[in-house]
Write an enzyme that holds these catalytic residues in place. Sequence first.
Site, PDB file in Angstrom:
ATOM      1  N   HIS A 168       0.827  -1.210   0.000  1.00 37.52           N
ATOM      2  CA  HIS A 168       0.000   0.000   0.000  1.00 37.52           C
ATOM      3  C   HIS A 168       0.862   1.260   0.000  1.00 37.52           C
ATOM      4  O   HIS A 168       0.471   2.283  -0.561  1.00 37.52           O
ATOM      5  CB  HIS A 168      -0.944  -0.005   1.206  1.00 37.52           C
ATOM      6  CG  HIS A 168      -2.174  -0.818   0.982  1.00 37.52           C
ATOM      7  ND1 HIS A 168      -3.448  -0.296   1.082  1.00 37.52           N
ATOM      8  CD2 HIS A 168      -2.336  -2.129   0.659  1.00 37.52           C
ATOM      9  CE1 HIS A 168      -4.343  -1.248   0.832  1.00 37.52           C
ATOM     10  NE2 HIS A 168      -3.679  -2.372   0.582  1.00 37.52           N
TER      11      HIS A 168
ATOM     12  N   SER B 225       5.704   6.932   3.082  1.00 41.21           N
ATOM     13  CA  SER B 225       4.772   8.047   3.307  1.00 41.21           C
ATOM     14  C   SER B 225       3.491   7.600   3.994  1.00 41.21           C
ATOM     15  O   SER B 225       2.799   8.414   4.610  1.00 41.21           O
ATOM     16  CB  SER B 225       4.443   8.753   1.989  1.00 41.21           C
ATOM     17  OG  SER B 225       3.916   7.844   1.036  1.00 41.21           O
TER      18      SER B 225
ATOM     19  N   GLU C  23      -2.269   9.531   4.030  1.00 40.73           N
ATOM     20  CA  GLU C  23      -2.593   8.334   3.257  1.00 40.73           C
ATOM     21  C   GLU C  23      -3.365   7.284   4.051  1.00 40.73           C
ATOM     22  O   GLU C  23      -4.330   6.704   3.569  1.00 40.73           O
ATOM     23  CB  GLU C  23      -1.316   7.703   2.694  1.00 40.73           C
ATOM     24  CG  GLU C  23      -0.632   8.529   1.626  1.00 40.73           C
ATOM     25  CD  GLU C  23       0.681   7.922   1.181  1.00 40.73           C
ATOM     26  OE1 GLU C  23       0.806   6.676   1.222  1.00 40.73           O
ATOM     27  OE2 GLU C  23       1.592   8.677   0.801  1.00 40.73           O
TER      28      GLU C  23
END
Length: 216
Positions: A67, A77, A88
């Site tokens: 992911h 990130s 995210e």
Amino acid sequence: MARLRLVLFVAVVVSAALTPPSAVAQLRTDYYASTCPNLETIVRGSVRQSMAQSKIAAPAALRLFFHDCAVMGCDASIMIVNSNGDDEWRNTANQSLKPDGFQAILSAKAAVDSNQQCQYKVSCADIMALAAREAVYLSGGPYYQVELGRFDGRVSTRDSVRLPGVNFTLDQLNAFFSGLGFSQAETIALLGKRHRLLLIHHLIGLAIIVRLTLTA
């Protein structure tokens, strides 16, 4: 053996194909040879401990790695937490990621930084890549070399997350994976392994692989 090759395929292709082109030239297996020579041993020990504490730590960490890599490359990130809530991991596509995966990475990062020689010298992105490899290896899969030297991302937003959905057509899937550097043959090979992936899930609790085929 076929099942082990499939796990390796997922982990290695994700790591290599989704690494930004600008970062490829700098990656090498001995990147931390002088600054943190025991890096891989430290990460392996931490992941082993996480797996002992949680049966889903390995699959959760491997799925988390995918992911992360699928959005702007393998830059960790997805681990960023923004005070305004725009990051995210709070995108709906990431809400099913298991805390065990995040904890496995955080524990590995803490273990590395607790080593005086390595402290604050290793990127979280590289630790995630190594932890994903260890998740495969310590679960009975093959060992493979991980090239290191990734930089951590500094930007993480909900809208940056674009993952394939369950209703994607073949054309949409091809477009998505080609944008990540996968050839059509690799995409078909990955998507065509659904039943074998389900067997892997039973072998090592690999929820990530099942999710990967069901959502891609």
